[in-house]
Design a protein around this motif. Structure first.
Motif, PDB file in Angstrom:
ATOM      1  N   ARG B  31      10.391  20.389  42.555  1.00  0.00           N
ATOM      2  CA  ARG B  31       9.333  19.890  41.987  1.00  0.00           C
ATOM      3  C   ARG B  31       8.937  18.578  41.467  1.00  0.00           C
ATOM      4  NH1 ARG B  31       9.889  25.186  39.208  1.00  0.00           N
ATOM      5  NH2 ARG B  31       8.461  26.739  40.266  1.00  0.00           N
ATOM      6  N   THR B  32       7.770  18.060  41.512  1.00  0.00           N
ATOM      7  CA  THR B  32       7.539  16.897  41.045  1.00  0.00           C
ATOM      8  C   THR B  32       7.815  16.713  39.700  1.00  0.00           C
ATOM      9  OG1 THR B  32       5.519  17.054  40.709  1.00  0.00           O
ATOM     10  CG2 THR B  32       5.994  16.203  42.634  1.00  0.00           C
ATOM     11  N   ASP B  33       7.950  15.523  38.910  1.00  0.00           N
ATOM     12  CA  ASP B  33       8.121  15.346  37.604  1.00  0.00           C
ATOM     13  C   ASP B  33       7.148  15.863  36.508  1.00  0.00           C
ATOM     14  OD1 ASP B  33       9.802  13.355  35.768  1.00  0.00           O
ATOM     15  OD2 ASP B  33       7.964  13.606  34.862  1.00  0.00           O
ATOM     16  N   PRO B  34       7.696  16.897  35.538  1.00  0.00           N
ATOM     17  CA  PRO B  34       6.551  17.514  34.756  1.00  0.00           C
ATOM     18  C   PRO B  34       5.570  16.582  34.266  1.00  0.00           C
ATOM     19  CG  PRO B  34       8.826  17.437  33.569  1.00  0.00           C
ATOM     20  CD  PRO B  34       8.804  16.798  35.229  1.00  0.00           C
ATOM     21  N   ARG B  35       5.800  15.243  33.943  1.00  0.00           N
ATOM     22  CA  ARG B  35       4.859  14.211  33.507  1.00  0.00           C
ATOM     23  C   ARG B  35       3.612  14.366  34.533  1.00  0.00           C
ATOM     24  NH1 ARG B  35       8.496   9.977  31.743  1.00  0.00           N
ATOM     25  NH2 ARG B  35       9.841  10.631  33.341  1.00  0.00           N
ATOM     26  N   SER B  36       3.747  14.593  35.674  1.00  0.00           N
ATOM     27  CA  SER B  36       2.817  14.683  36.475  1.00  0.00           C
ATOM     28  C   SER B  36       1.350  15.526  36.001  1.00  0.00           C
ATOM     29  CB  SER B  36       3.110  15.223  38.000  1.00  0.00           C
ATOM     30  OG  SER B  36       4.258  14.740  38.468  1.00  0.00           O
ATOM     31  N   VAL B  37       1.675  16.528  35.265  1.00  0.00           N
ATOM     32  CA  VAL B  37       0.744  17.156  34.793  1.00  0.00           C
ATOM     33  C   VAL B  37      -0.180  16.308  33.845  1.00  0.00           C
ATOM     34  CG1 VAL B  37       0.233  19.023  33.489  1.00  0.00           C
ATOM     35  CG2 VAL B  37       2.084  19.387  34.820  1.00  0.00           C
ATOM     36  N   VAL B  38       0.618  15.603  32.991  1.00  0.00           N
ATOM     37  CA  VAL B  38      -0.142  14.549  32.181  1.00  0.00           C
ATOM     38  C   VAL B  38      -1.017  13.519  32.702  1.00  0.00           C
ATOM     39  CG1 VAL B  38       0.164  13.032  30.139  1.00  0.00           C
ATOM     40  CG2 VAL B  38       1.714  14.968  30.527  1.00  0.00           C
ATOM     41  N   ALA B  39      -0.206  12.960  33.862  1.00  0.00           N
ATOM     42  CA  ALA B  39      -0.790  11.881  34.587  1.00  0.00           C
ATOM     43  C   ALA B  39      -2.263  12.445  35.337  1.00  0.00           C
ATOM     44  CB  ALA B  39      -0.052  11.371  35.717  1.00  0.00           C
ATOM     45  N   GLY B  40      -1.981  13.839  36.117  1.00  0.00           N
ATOM     46  CA  GLY B  40      -2.988  14.165  36.632  1.00  0.00           C
ATOM     47  C   GLY B  40      -4.248  14.465  35.674  1.00  0.00           C
ATOM     48  N   LEU B  41      -3.702  15.205  34.607  1.00  0.00           N
ATOM     49  CA  LEU B  41      -5.001  15.477  33.490  1.00  0.00           C
ATOM     50  C   LEU B  41      -5.652  14.183  33.292  1.00  0.00           C
ATOM     51  CD1 LEU B  41      -6.083  17.627  31.784  1.00  0.00           C
ATOM     52  CD2 LEU B  41      -4.494  17.108  30.003  1.00  0.00           C
ATOM     53  N   ALA B  43      -5.997  11.569  34.756  1.00  0.00           N
ATOM     54  CA  ALA B  43      -6.801  10.937  35.880  1.00  0.00           C
ATOM     55  C   ALA B  43      -7.980  11.523  35.969  1.00  0.00           C
ATOM     56  CB  ALA B  43      -5.853  10.742  37.078  1.00  0.00           C
ATOM     57  N   SER B  44      -7.994  12.795  35.588  1.00  0.00           N
ATOM     58  CA  SER B  44      -9.313  13.845  36.005  1.00  0.00           C
ATOM     59  C   SER B  44     -10.135  13.786  34.579  1.00  0.00           C
ATOM     60  CB  SER B  44      -8.707  14.886  36.186  1.00  0.00           C
ATOM     61  OG  SER B  44      -8.270  15.841  35.093  1.00  0.00           O
ATOM     62  N   LEU B  45      -9.600  12.998  33.491  1.00  0.00           N
ATOM     63  CA  LEU B  45     -10.567  12.981  32.282  1.00  0.00           C
ATOM     64  C   LEU B  45     -12.090  12.502  32.468  1.00  0.00           C
ATOM     65  CD1 LEU B  45      -8.433  12.214  29.406  1.00  0.00           C
ATOM     66  CD2 LEU B  45      -9.518  14.343  29.588  1.00  0.00           C
ATOM     67  N   PRO B  46     -12.003  11.189  33.284  1.00  0.00           N
ATOM     68  CA  PRO B  46     -13.421  10.777  33.602  1.00  0.00           C
ATOM     69  C   PRO B  46     -14.329  11.573  34.256  1.00  0.00           C
ATOM     70  CG  PRO B  46     -11.710   9.301  34.321  1.00  0.00           C
ATOM     71  CD  PRO B  46     -10.805  10.309  33.891  1.00  0.00           C
ATOM     72  N   GLN B  47     -13.651  12.554  35.011  1.00  0.00           N
ATOM     73  CA  GLN B  47     -14.982  13.744  35.519  1.00  0.00           C
ATOM     74  C   GLN B  47     -15.418  14.437  34.554  1.00  0.00           C
ATOM     75  OE1 GLN B  47     -12.577  15.746  38.331  1.00  0.00           O
ATOM     76  NE2 GLN B  47     -12.090  13.676  39.524  1.00  0.00           N
ATOM     77  N   MET B  48     -14.522  14.888  33.427  1.00  0.00           N
ATOM     78  CA  MET B  48     -14.923  15.687  32.476  1.00  0.00           C
ATOM     79  C   MET B  48     -15.877  15.182  31.482  1.00  0.00           C
ATOM     80  SD  MET B  48     -11.310  17.247  31.443  1.00  0.00           S
ATOM     81  CE  MET B  48     -11.788  18.482  30.266  1.00  0.00           C
ATOM     82  N   LEU B  49     -15.722  13.644  31.423  1.00  0.00           N
ATOM     83  CA  LEU B  49     -16.820  13.175  30.644  1.00  0.00           C
ATOM     84  C   LEU B  49     -18.249  13.552  30.957  1.00  0.00           C
ATOM     85  CD1 LEU B  49     -15.192   9.461  30.139  1.00  0.00           C
ATOM     86  CD2 LEU B  49     -15.539  11.326  28.560  1.00  0.00           C
ATOM     87  N   ILE B  70     -14.945  21.097  24.080  1.00  0.00           N
ATOM     88  CA  ILE B  70     -14.115  19.777  24.797  1.00  0.00           C
ATOM     89  C   ILE B  70     -12.527  20.410  24.761  1.00  0.00           C
ATOM     90  CG2 ILE B  70     -13.306  17.614  24.339  1.00  0.00           C
ATOM     91  CD1 ILE B  70     -16.198  16.813  23.842  1.00  0.00           C
ATOM     92  N   PRO B  71     -12.169  20.661  23.401  1.00  0.00           N
ATOM     93  CA  PRO B  71     -10.527  20.998  23.568  1.00  0.00           C
ATOM     94  C   PRO B  71     -10.390  22.227  24.546  1.00  0.00           C
ATOM     95  CG  PRO B  71     -11.400  21.083  21.394  1.00  0.00           C
ATOM     96  CD  PRO B  71     -12.697  20.748  22.044  1.00  0.00           C
ATOM     97  N   VAL B  72     -11.393  23.137  24.577  1.00  0.00           N
ATOM     98  CA  VAL B  72     -11.079  24.560  25.508  1.00  0.00           C
ATOM     99  C   VAL B  72     -11.145  24.030  26.884  1.00  0.00           C
ATOM    100  CG1 VAL B  72     -12.190  26.605  26.636  1.00  0.00           C
ATOM    101  CG2 VAL B  72     -12.091  26.348  23.937  1.00  0.00           C
ATOM    102  N   LEU B  73     -11.994  23.030  27.089  1.00  0.00           N
ATOM    103  CA  LEU B  73     -12.009  22.226  28.674  1.00  0.00           C
ATOM    104  C   LEU B  73     -10.914  21.742  28.958  1.00  0.00           C
ATOM    105  CD1 LEU B  73     -15.754  20.589  28.939  1.00  0.00           C
ATOM    106  CD2 LEU B  73     -14.641  22.608  30.430  1.00  0.00           C
ATOM    107  N   ILE B  74     -10.505  20.909  27.928  1.00  0.00           N
ATOM    108  CA  ILE B  74      -9.043  20.041  28.172  1.00  0.00           C
ATOM    109  C   ILE B  74      -8.025  21.144  28.532  1.00  0.00           C
ATOM    110  CG2 ILE B  74      -7.524  18.772  27.111  1.00  0.00           C
ATOM    111  CD1 ILE B  74      -9.721  17.082  25.781  1.00  0.00           C
ATOM    112  N   ALA B  75      -7.868  22.186  27.537  1.00  0.00           N
ATOM    113  CA  ALA B  75      -6.886  23.240  27.717  1.00  0.00           C
ATOM    114  C   ALA B  75      -6.906  23.782  29.078  1.00  0.00           C
ATOM    115  CB  ALA B  75      -7.109  24.132  26.654  1.00  0.00           C
ATOM    116  N   PHE B  76      -8.112  24.170  29.612  1.00  0.00           N
ATOM    117  CA  PHE B  76      -8.311  24.818  31.048  1.00  0.00           C
ATOM    118  C   PHE B  76      -7.702  24.059  31.947  1.00  0.00           C
ATOM    119  CE2 PHE B  76     -11.185  28.196  29.544  1.00  0.00           C
ATOM    120  CZ  PHE B  76     -10.403  29.389  30.211  1.00  0.00           C
ATOM    121  N   ALA B  77      -8.323  22.602  31.698  1.00  0.00           N
ATOM    122  CA  ALA B  77      -7.759  21.682  32.693  1.00  0.00           C
ATOM    123  C   ALA B  77      -6.256  21.642  32.838  1.00  0.00           C
ATOM    124  CB  ALA B  77      -8.525  20.388  32.630  1.00  0.00           C
TER     125      ALA B  77
END
Lengths: 173, 529
Positions: B31-41, B43-49, B70-77
């Motif tokens: 698998r890739t590094d688990p921190r990819s999840v954070v990085a991906g998240l 990176a996708s935050l601007p879309q959620m704005l 907002i927290p629910v959205l973030i949790a889902f993402a």
């Protein structure tokens, strides 16, 4: 062309000289039917709304819209998948993959193994339900940068991938 | 075929501190590094704005919900990114890289080492903050979707890149990276001039680049700013009165001859604008045009304000295009372009290597790229005429019927113009057919097309990527087929094709091209010769 795996059943020529093709799995017709069904449902819903509005505004007899729409949807679900399936064929030989599809506008593509850049085996949800897969080969050409062959059995798709890959490796040794 | 599709080996837990590259090299899915999840998240935050204004529009009532939504959205993402990460594995095998991904729809990609052009490391800001890097694997495919492993720890990424490069070159130990860095493209050690354009030639080229695009652009701009301009700019009477002191009533009074003269003057003005804009565009682009031979291939320098300096490696040239038109051809001028594999930009492009040159000047450049233009007219074949004319003849017939009805019902003059158009359409189609010729000589395909924009494509058969036989309903009617060739570079919407071949000829021609492709190992097409 010496093909190691003979086609599972004999096929009649379509037209011209487009013979020598193997059909994909018969289950693929179901995949196409179910996909068309989603579209058909949307079409029926739209037809229903138009029909309702029409019946409110004018004295149109029931079925003026729904009749033709239902007919189209029926064609979509019953006739088209079988026809499209019949006109989709492939042939894999020692050095090339051939994929032919379409009836009114027919395309018959040859991809030499030596030009394949990478290979995908994709499985959508529906594909998985029927144990099917789509083989997608990528080439460097701007036209036909991807050539896909849907409706293969999953094991067959994987086997074809290995065969192409083995060829790519062998030829560069 | 033991090592297919489903591998019994489970992905390794990421926390293992062992050398990831070495593990991947053993064929164990990683698998890739688990921190990819954070990085991906992140990176996708601007879309959620974008969601926030939508919620704010909902009014004051929506505000209390925001703290919940907002927290629910973030949790889902986050969960989505985590799922994606969990189902994304890669492994380096003996002959290929295998990437498996997808939660519901599974996608399994195999990239053979022979096809890998380059392995790069990309570090975007968020990934850099987390000490991560993406490994990008490029195969030079027609589209820019190769394989990307995002993200790995930087040392892992570097180790993996080196490993892939080694495997690609069949090295099992460690190879000096310098050998893989590629040739020094701008090495000016042995430069020799192939083609230059002096200012006289430049102006001549500009003359042939006559275009009314400028007028179109100005028109489009005016359209954009229509509302900002006062109404009277759209009234020709205002301009006539302002510039020429002419009153419309006066024009009406001066008679037909003067009206024709005024019309001709307008046409001349348009022509002048076309010529000038052609020259300006050409001078801006091609000033100081200079094509040199360098060890890697060709080096082109040009430009007046924006100077460009492009190195076009010889082995990336896929096909040659010789372009001309009826007038240019009469004076013996042609343009030479090279269709090339994309290098920097993902979109392939045609590189002009001689904007206006004589055949004698073009031949050495072609020879340098291992292309020929030696087919004599007798070796060319024409295709079937009927498929070219069919639709246009039907259209002409329909027009003729319409014109006849106008002639009978409205006025004898009304139909004449339509008759002229109806005759013109099949003539144009006939000219297109007349100029469509092909030849396969010395392993190279020659395809000539177009009568106003004449285009001769020179394609070595071995550069063919795919070959389609394509049958339209009209083709079925006449028993013909088009041969459409996939070539690296060039336009995707207008691929190289030979239209209206008799079906058996088309099949035969395709077989001859395919025979050339499959007999020569050409998989390493991008490697320097």
């Amino acid at each position: 062309m010496t093909d190691a795996t003979p086609p599972p059943f004999a096929v009649e020529p379509l037209w011209g000289t487009s013979d020598g093709l193997t059909r994909v799995e018969a289950d693929y017709r179901w995949v196409m039917t179910i996909r068309s069904a989603f579209f058909g449902l949307a079409l029926l819903a739209a037809g229903g709304i138009v029909e309702y509005i029409l019946s409110q505004e004018t004295a149109a007899p029931p079925g003026t819209v729904m009749g033709p729409v239902a007919l189209i949807v029926l064609c979509l679900l019953v006739l088209l998948p079988a026809r499209r399936w019949h006109r989709l064929g492939y042939d894999i030989s020692d050095d090339r993959l051939r994929v032919a599809r379409g009836y009114l506008w027919r395309t018959d593509t040859i991809v030499p193994f030596g030009r394949i850049q990478h290979i995908d085996v994709d499985q959508g949800l529906l594909d998985r339900a029927f144990d099917l897969a789509t083989l997608v080969v990528h080439t460097a050409g701007t036209h036909n940068s991807t050539v896909s062959l849907p409706g293969l059995g999953e094991a067959r798709a994987a086997e074809m991938r290995e065969r192409i890959r083995a060829h790519i490796t062998r030829e560069t040794l | 075929m033991s090592d297919i599709a489903t591998e019994p080996v489970r992905p390794q837990p990421w926390a293992d501190a062992k050398d990831i590259a070495a593990q991947a090299a053993e064929g164990v899915p990683q698998r890739t590094d688990p921190r990819s999840v954070v990085a991906g998240l992140v990176a996708s935050l601007p879309q959620m704005l974008y969601v926030i204004p939508a919620l704010l529009v909902g009014g004051d009532q929506a505000l209390p919900y925001l703290t919940f939504v907002i927290p629910v959205l973030i949790a889902f993402a986050s969960f989505g990114h985590w799922l994606h990460w969990w189902h994304f594995t890669y492994c380096i095998r003996a002959e290929d890289i295998r990437v498996e991904q997808g939660i519901f729809s599974r996608k399994s990609r195999s990239v053979p080492f022979e096809r890998i052009q380059d392995v790069g490391i990309e570090r975007k800001p968020v990934a850099r903050l987390l000490g991560l890097a993406a490994v990008k694997i490029e195969t030079g495919g027609g589209k820019g979707e190769d394989a990307e492993l995002s993200y790995l720890k930087l040392p892992d990424a570097e180790a993996l890149r080196d490993l892939i490069r080694d495997r690609k070159h069949g090295v099992v130990g460690t190879a000096p990276a310098a050998a893989l860095a590629g040739e020094d493209l701008t090495d000016s050690g042995a430069e020799a001039s192939l083609f230059t354009m002096d200012n006289r030639r430049l102006l001549l080229a500009g003359l042939f680049n006559f275009s009314l695009i400028l007028i179109g652009v100005i028109g489009a701009l005016l359209q954009q700013f229509q509302n900002l301009l006062p109404d009277y700019v759209w009234d020709p009477r205002f301009w006539l009165a302002e510039l020429g002191g002419i009153d419309v009533a006066m024009i009406r009074s001066i008679g037909l001859v003067a009206q024709i003269v005024a019309g001709l003057a307008l046409v001349l003005m348009l022509l002048a604008i076309g010529v000038i804009s052609g020259i300006v565009r050409t001078v801006l682009r091609d000033y100081g045009f200079r094509l040199d031979r360098v060890p890697a291939g060709f080096r082109r320098r040009r430009g007046l304000l924006t100077l460009t300096d492009v190195v076009l490696p010889k082995h990336r040239v896929q096909a040659g295009l010789i372009l001309t038109g009826p007038i240019r051809r009469h004076f013996g001028w042609r343009e030479l372009k090279f269709q090339s594999l994309a290098q920097d930009s993902k979109a392939g492009s045609d590189h002009s290597v001689a904007p206006l040159a004589s055949s004698a000047e073009i031949d050495p450049i072609l020879a340098e790229a291992a292309l020929q233009n030696s087919a004599v007219p007798a070796q060319y074949s024409r295709t079937r005429m009927a498929p070219f004319l069919f639709l246009w003849c039907i259209l002409a017939m329909v027009l003729c019927i319409g014109a006849t009805m106008l002639w009978l019902l409205v006025h004898p003059l009304a139909g004449t113009a339509i008759y002229a158009i109806a005759g013109f359409l099949p003539l144009l189609a006939w000219l297109r057919w007349r100029h469509h010729r092909y030849a396969l000589v010395g392993g190279q395909l020659y395809v000539h097309a177009g009568w106003w924009r004449q285009r001769l494509s020179l394609l070595p058969a071995i550069r063919t990527q795919t070959a389609d036989l394509s049958y339209s309903p009209i083709d079925r009617l006449f028993g013909t087929a088009s041969l459409v060739l996939g070539v690296a570079g060039g336009s995707a919407s207008f691929p190289l094709q030979i239209r209206a071949l008799p079906e058996l000829d088309a099949i035969d021609l395709r077989e001859r091209i395919m025979a050339a492709v499959t007999s020569i190992d050409f998989s390493d097409m991008h490697a320097p010769a």
